[in-house]
Design a protein around this motif. Sequence first.
Motif, PDB file in Angstrom:
ATOM      1  N   HIS A 171     -13.057  60.333 -20.041  1.00  0.00           N
ATOM      2  CA  HIS A 171     -12.902  59.244 -19.346  1.00  0.00           C
ATOM      3  C   HIS A 171     -12.596  59.294 -17.792  1.00  0.00           C
ATOM      4  O   HIS A 171     -12.946  58.355 -16.806  1.00  0.00           O
ATOM      5  CB  HIS A 171     -12.266  58.364 -20.115  1.00  0.00           C
ATOM      6  N   LYS A 204      -1.234  61.544 -25.232  1.00  0.00           N
ATOM      7  CA  LYS A 204      -1.250  60.237 -24.278  1.00  0.00           C
ATOM      8  C   LYS A 204      -1.976  60.986 -22.929  1.00  0.00           C
ATOM      9  O   LYS A 204      -2.275  59.800 -21.883  1.00  0.00           O
ATOM     10  CB  LYS A 204      -0.095  59.836 -24.029  1.00  0.00           C
ATOM     11  N   PRO A 227      -6.339  55.815 -20.814  1.00  0.00           N
ATOM     12  CA  PRO A 227      -6.507  54.573 -20.185  1.00  0.00           C
ATOM     13  C   PRO A 227      -5.446  53.329 -20.698  1.00  0.00           C
ATOM     14  O   PRO A 227      -4.795  52.551 -20.281  1.00  0.00           O
ATOM     15  CB  PRO A 227      -7.772  54.122 -20.281  1.00  0.00           C
ATOM     16  N   GLU A 228      -5.233  53.441 -22.170  1.00  0.00           N
ATOM     17  CA  GLU A 228      -4.350  52.535 -22.748  1.00  0.00           C
ATOM     18  C   GLU A 228      -3.081  52.843 -22.540  1.00  0.00           C
ATOM     19  O   GLU A 228      -1.963  52.035 -22.891  1.00  0.00           O
ATOM     20  CB  GLU A 228      -4.727  52.588 -24.538  1.00  0.00           C
ATOM     21  N   TYR A 229      -2.757  53.765 -22.070  1.00  0.00           N
ATOM     22  CA  TYR A 229      -1.311  54.427 -21.837  1.00  0.00           C
ATOM     23  C   TYR A 229      -0.588  54.417 -20.211  1.00  0.00           C
ATOM     24  O   TYR A 229       0.261  54.673 -19.714  1.00  0.00           O
ATOM     25  CB  TYR A 229      -0.897  55.728 -22.155  1.00  0.00           C
ATOM     26  N   ARG A 230      -1.689  53.798 -19.571  1.00  0.00           N
ATOM     27  CA  ARG A 230      -1.531  54.106 -18.138  1.00  0.00           C
ATOM     28  C   ARG A 230      -0.530  52.626 -17.710  1.00  0.00           C
ATOM     29  O   ARG A 230      -0.612  51.745 -18.332  1.00  0.00           O
ATOM     30  CB  ARG A 230      -2.805  53.837 -17.262  1.00  0.00           C
TER      31      ARG A 230
END
Length: 288
Positions: A171, A204, A227-230
């Motif tokens: 990603h 993560k 991306p979900e933890y940025r």
Amino acid sequence: MTTFEQLTIDQLDEAAQFIASLNMNKKFHIGYCGTDKEDILSDLHEDFIENEHVNVFVSRHDNAITGLIGFDVYDGIAEVWGPFSREQQMENQLQLWHFVTEGLTQIKEFLFFINVENIFQQQFMETIHAQKSSDELYLTLPKDAFQQLEAIQSDLYSDTDFAQFEAIHAHAFPNAYYSAKTIAEKLHNSQHQLIVLKEQQLVKGYAYFEMNDTLHSTHLEFIAIAPEYRGQGLGKQLLKEALTLIFKNEAITQVTLTVNNMNTEANSLYYKTGFQKQDALLSYVLNV
């Protein structure tokens, strides 16, 4: 008379000296290669020899090297060291390029990394119809400019992390020069390290770096957060943890990295951490 040849293993010392001498001048500089002869020679032995065949080719005049092209090949992709040309004559370099690439059917993509001051090689990229893919910055951080952390939360990568690591890497770097599989394979070298930041087996983020004790340097190849933890400060945390782990090696005195010039968020983080710009580089891709 100009001649062309594929080098043998015992000629790599000569090649390393040629690369080092040209790469110290930004008008000849290629971004992958460095300027220290011994570092270059070590990389040539590690990455440019396949089944006793050396993926380094040169042109000569009066027995002296005048041009050089080398290929670090993986997954059908060739990371090109060069082209280097002492004389910077287009016709001679084209002849070397055709000599080198003739019959290389296993390579589907060539990657180039040209200093912005190396105008001749930018012109050569246009001549062979290579496409500019990005503007990059080469940054350096000396050890004495970084305050190491007292505690580390990240872990060394294990094979059970691969699927999550691969998803994050794909990603963040969809067109990366190393795939996740290639990075995992490179860990056979003890100086290549991959760390992961995870919570309850949930990865993560990760950082991959390659150390060189002899040259007292480490290159931070990749660092990314899922991306979900940025937006949670994890990138800053992981960067500082990676740097702390690197500088715990007493032999290492500097860290280098390459970052897209347009990645303002990452650049801001690197500059605040103490990194300084050393070179501006242009990335090119040639698909065949």
